[in-house]
Design a protein around this motif. Structure first.
Motif, PDB file in Angstrom:
ATOM      1  N   LEU A 154       0.831  -1.210   0.000  1.00  0.00           N
ATOM      2  CA  LEU A 154       0.000   0.000   0.000  1.00  0.00           C
ATOM      3  C   LEU A 154       0.862   1.255   0.000  1.00  0.00           C
ATOM      4  CD1 LEU A 154      -2.847  -0.971   2.527  1.00  0.00           C
ATOM      5  CD2 LEU A 154      -2.885  -1.092   0.018  1.00  0.00           C
ATOM      6  N   ALA A 155       2.000   1.199   0.662  1.00  0.00           N
ATOM      7  CA  ALA A 155       2.926   2.335   0.646  1.00  0.00           C
ATOM      8  C   ALA A 155       3.408   2.603  -0.775  1.00  0.00           C
ATOM      9  CB  ALA A 155       4.111   2.061   1.568  1.00  0.00           C
ATOM     10  N   ARG A 156       3.692   1.547  -1.511  1.00  0.00           N
ATOM     11  CA  ARG A 156       4.125   1.707  -2.905  1.00  0.00           C
ATOM     12  C   ARG A 156       3.003   2.292  -3.755  1.00  0.00           C
ATOM     13  NH1 ARG A 156       7.973   3.264  -5.505  1.00  0.00           N
ATOM     14  NH2 ARG A 156       9.234   2.032  -4.043  1.00  0.00           N
ATOM     15  N   LEU A 157       1.776   1.843  -3.526  1.00  0.00           N
ATOM     16  CA  LEU A 157       0.641   2.405  -4.271  1.00  0.00           C
ATOM     17  C   LEU A 157       0.483   3.892  -3.969  1.00  0.00           C
ATOM     18  CD1 LEU A 157      -2.041  -0.422  -3.870  1.00  0.00           C
ATOM     19  CD2 LEU A 157      -0.775   0.170  -5.933  1.00  0.00           C
ATOM     20  N   ALA A 158       0.696   4.265  -2.704  1.00  0.00           N
ATOM     21  CA  ALA A 158       0.596   5.679  -2.333  1.00  0.00           C
ATOM     22  C   ALA A 158       1.695   6.497  -2.997  1.00  0.00           C
ATOM     23  CB  ALA A 158       0.672   5.820  -0.815  1.00  0.00           C
ATOM     24  N   LEU A 159       2.912   5.978  -3.034  1.00  0.00           N
ATOM     25  CA  LEU A 159       4.018   6.681  -3.683  1.00  0.00           C
ATOM     26  C   LEU A 159       3.767   6.872  -5.169  1.00  0.00           C
ATOM     27  CD1 LEU A 159       7.133   5.037  -1.972  1.00  0.00           C
ATOM     28  CD2 LEU A 159       6.380   7.432  -1.768  1.00  0.00           C
ATOM     29  N   ASP A 160       3.091   5.893  -5.781  1.00  0.00           N
ATOM     30  CA  ASP A 160       2.783   5.978  -7.212  1.00  0.00           C
ATOM     31  C   ASP A 160       1.521   6.785  -7.497  1.00  0.00           C
ATOM     32  OD1 ASP A 160       5.000   4.478  -7.736  1.00  0.00           O
ATOM     33  OD2 ASP A 160       3.930   2.597  -8.049  1.00  0.00           O
ATOM     34  N   GLY A 161       0.899   7.320  -6.448  1.00  0.00           N
ATOM     35  CA  GLY A 161      -0.265   8.191  -6.640  1.00  0.00           C
ATOM     36  C   GLY A 161      -1.588   7.475  -6.741  1.00  0.00           C
ATOM     37  N   HIS A 162      -1.618   6.172  -6.458  1.00  0.00           N
ATOM     38  CA  HIS A 162      -2.870   5.417  -6.568  1.00  0.00           C
ATOM     39  C   HIS A 162      -3.725   5.509  -5.311  1.00  0.00           C
ATOM     40  CE1 HIS A 162      -1.789   3.639 -10.385  1.00  0.00           C
ATOM     41  NE2 HIS A 162      -0.662   3.180  -9.890  1.00  0.00           N
ATOM     42  N   LEU A 163      -3.086   5.776  -4.167  1.00  0.00           N
ATOM     43  CA  LEU A 163      -3.806   5.846  -2.901  1.00  0.00           C
ATOM     44  C   LEU A 163      -3.341   7.055  -2.114  1.00  0.00           C
ATOM     45  CD1 LEU A 163      -3.632   2.142  -1.580  1.00  0.00           C
ATOM     46  CD2 LEU A 163      -5.581   3.238  -2.699  1.00  0.00           C
ATOM     47  N   SER A 164      -4.188   7.464  -1.156  1.00  0.00           N
ATOM     48  CA  SER A 164      -3.807   8.497  -0.202  1.00  0.00           C
ATOM     49  C   SER A 164      -3.702   7.832   1.161  1.00  0.00           C
ATOM     50  CB  SER A 164      -4.855   9.617  -0.173  1.00  0.00           C
ATOM     51  OG  SER A 164      -4.531  10.563   0.821  1.00  0.00           O
ATOM     52  N   ALA A 165      -2.493   7.356   1.491  1.00  0.00           N
ATOM     53  CA  ALA A 165      -2.295   6.609   2.731  1.00  0.00           C
ATOM     54  C   ALA A 165      -1.041   7.122   3.433  1.00  0.00           C
ATOM     55  CB  ALA A 165      -2.182   5.117   2.439  1.00  0.00           C
ATOM     56  N   ARG A 166      -1.224   8.062   4.349  1.00  0.00           N
ATOM     57  CA  ARG A 166      -0.071   8.602   5.073  1.00  0.00           C
ATOM     58  C   ARG A 166       0.516   7.576   6.043  1.00  0.00           C
ATOM     59  NH1 ARG A 166      -3.641  13.007   4.916  1.00  0.00           N
ATOM     60  NH2 ARG A 166      -2.831  14.816   3.776  1.00  0.00           N
ATOM     61  N   ASP A 167      -0.320   6.684   6.513  1.00  0.00           N
ATOM     62  CA  ASP A 167       0.122   5.629   7.430  1.00  0.00           C
ATOM     63  C   ASP A 167      -0.243   4.280   6.814  1.00  0.00           C
ATOM     64  OD1 ASP A 167       0.578   3.809   9.473  1.00  0.00           O
ATOM     65  OD2 ASP A 167      -0.219   5.106  11.040  1.00  0.00           O
ATOM     66  N   PRO A 168       0.636   3.712   6.004  1.00  0.00           N
ATOM     67  CA  PRO A 168       0.320   2.461   5.299  1.00  0.00           C
ATOM     68  C   PRO A 168      -0.023   1.304   6.230  1.00  0.00           C
ATOM     69  CG  PRO A 168       2.247   3.486   4.337  1.00  0.00           C
ATOM     70  CD  PRO A 168       1.950   4.232   5.602  1.00  0.00           C
ATOM     71  N   GLU A 169       0.607   1.250   7.409  1.00  0.00           N
ATOM     72  CA  GLU A 169       0.306   0.153   8.332  1.00  0.00           C
ATOM     73  C   GLU A 169      -1.120   0.264   8.854  1.00  0.00           C
ATOM     74  OE1 GLU A 169       2.227  -1.145  12.470  1.00  0.00           O
ATOM     75  OE2 GLU A 169       3.460  -1.659  10.724  1.00  0.00           O
ATOM     76  N   LEU A 170      -1.555   1.478   9.158  1.00  0.00           N
ATOM     77  CA  LEU A 170      -2.932   1.676   9.600  1.00  0.00           C
ATOM     78  C   LEU A 170      -3.897   1.359   8.463  1.00  0.00           C
ATOM     79  CD1 LEU A 170      -4.906   2.589  11.794  1.00  0.00           C
ATOM     80  CD2 LEU A 170      -4.626   4.935  10.950  1.00  0.00           C
ATOM     81  N   ALA A 171      -3.545   1.763   7.252  1.00  0.00           N
ATOM     82  CA  ALA A 171      -4.382   1.455   6.095  1.00  0.00           C
ATOM     83  C   ALA A 171      -4.494  -0.056   5.908  1.00  0.00           C
ATOM     84  CB  ALA A 171      -3.796   2.099   4.838  1.00  0.00           C
TER      85      ALA A 171
END
Length: 208
Positions: A154-171
């Protein structure tokens, strides 16, 4: 001569590993069927296709059998769930998240609801008083392992602009909670019945 001895030793080692695995598989089957108290080493030996003394040669007592059989099954479950989560790597390469998240959600629900996974959860909790650390060990090998892997994806998806997840572990925890919560209330439901709404809710919270 040396080569023959080495080959013979290798076969002996492989045979020992295979017998031990058969014993652990047989033990898990018997414990899942009868529970800890009602299971006996004789039945485990029969299930594994080995003599009763062979069981004791590999695992010294019933307690060791229980612990190692449950942990070995938990490792198998952890490996399979990690393989499901790895499907998100394809999304990180450039496709949209919904299809991949849906496939992962369905795959995880299939694994969580599989007979072996249900048996592991039941066995770990049933003997919590006698094996207080076993439930924590199972949790580490399954739930925490998959959460860590999912958070990374999920962190990688957020870095690529697919998600808005400041805290990937919580997501990751939210995603998994949506799935396991549905499984708790609808254990017999088809994976897509719970997976598709879960992905919808998750993307409303974390989608871009």
């Amino acid at each position: 001569m040396g080569s023959e001895v080495s080959t013979r030793a290798g076969r002996t080692a492989r045979g020992a590993v295979e017998r031990r695995q058969a014993i652990l598989d047989g033990a898990f089957t018997v414990f899942a069927r009868r529970g800890y108290a009602q299971a006996c080493v004789k039945e485990i030996a029969q299930e594994a296709g080995v003599a009763k003394p062979t069981v004791y040669n590999h695992l010294h007592d019933k307690e060791s059998l229980y612990r190692e059989a449950v942990e070995a099954a938990a490792d198998r479950i952890g490996t399979r769930t990690l393989a499901v989560v790895e499907q998100l790597r394809e999304t990180a390469a450039g496709t949209g998240p919904r299809a991949a998240l849906t496939a992962v959600a369905r795959g995880l629900l299939r694994e969580f609801g599989a007979q072996e996974a249900v048996a592991v959860r039941q066995l770990a909790s049933a003997q919590a008083a006698q094996f207080p650390d076993l439930a924590a060990s199972v949790r580490e090998r399954t739930a925490l392992r998959v959460r860590s892997a999912l958070a990374d994806r999920l962190a990688r998806l957020a870095l690529d602009g697919h998600l808005s997840a400041r805290d990937p572990e919580l997501a990751a925890e939210h995603f998994l909670s949506l799935l396991t919560g549905s499984l708790e209330y609808h254990p017999a439901a088809a994976p897509e019945t719970a997976a598709d709404p879960a992905v919808d809710v998750f993307l409303r919270a974390y989608g871009n």
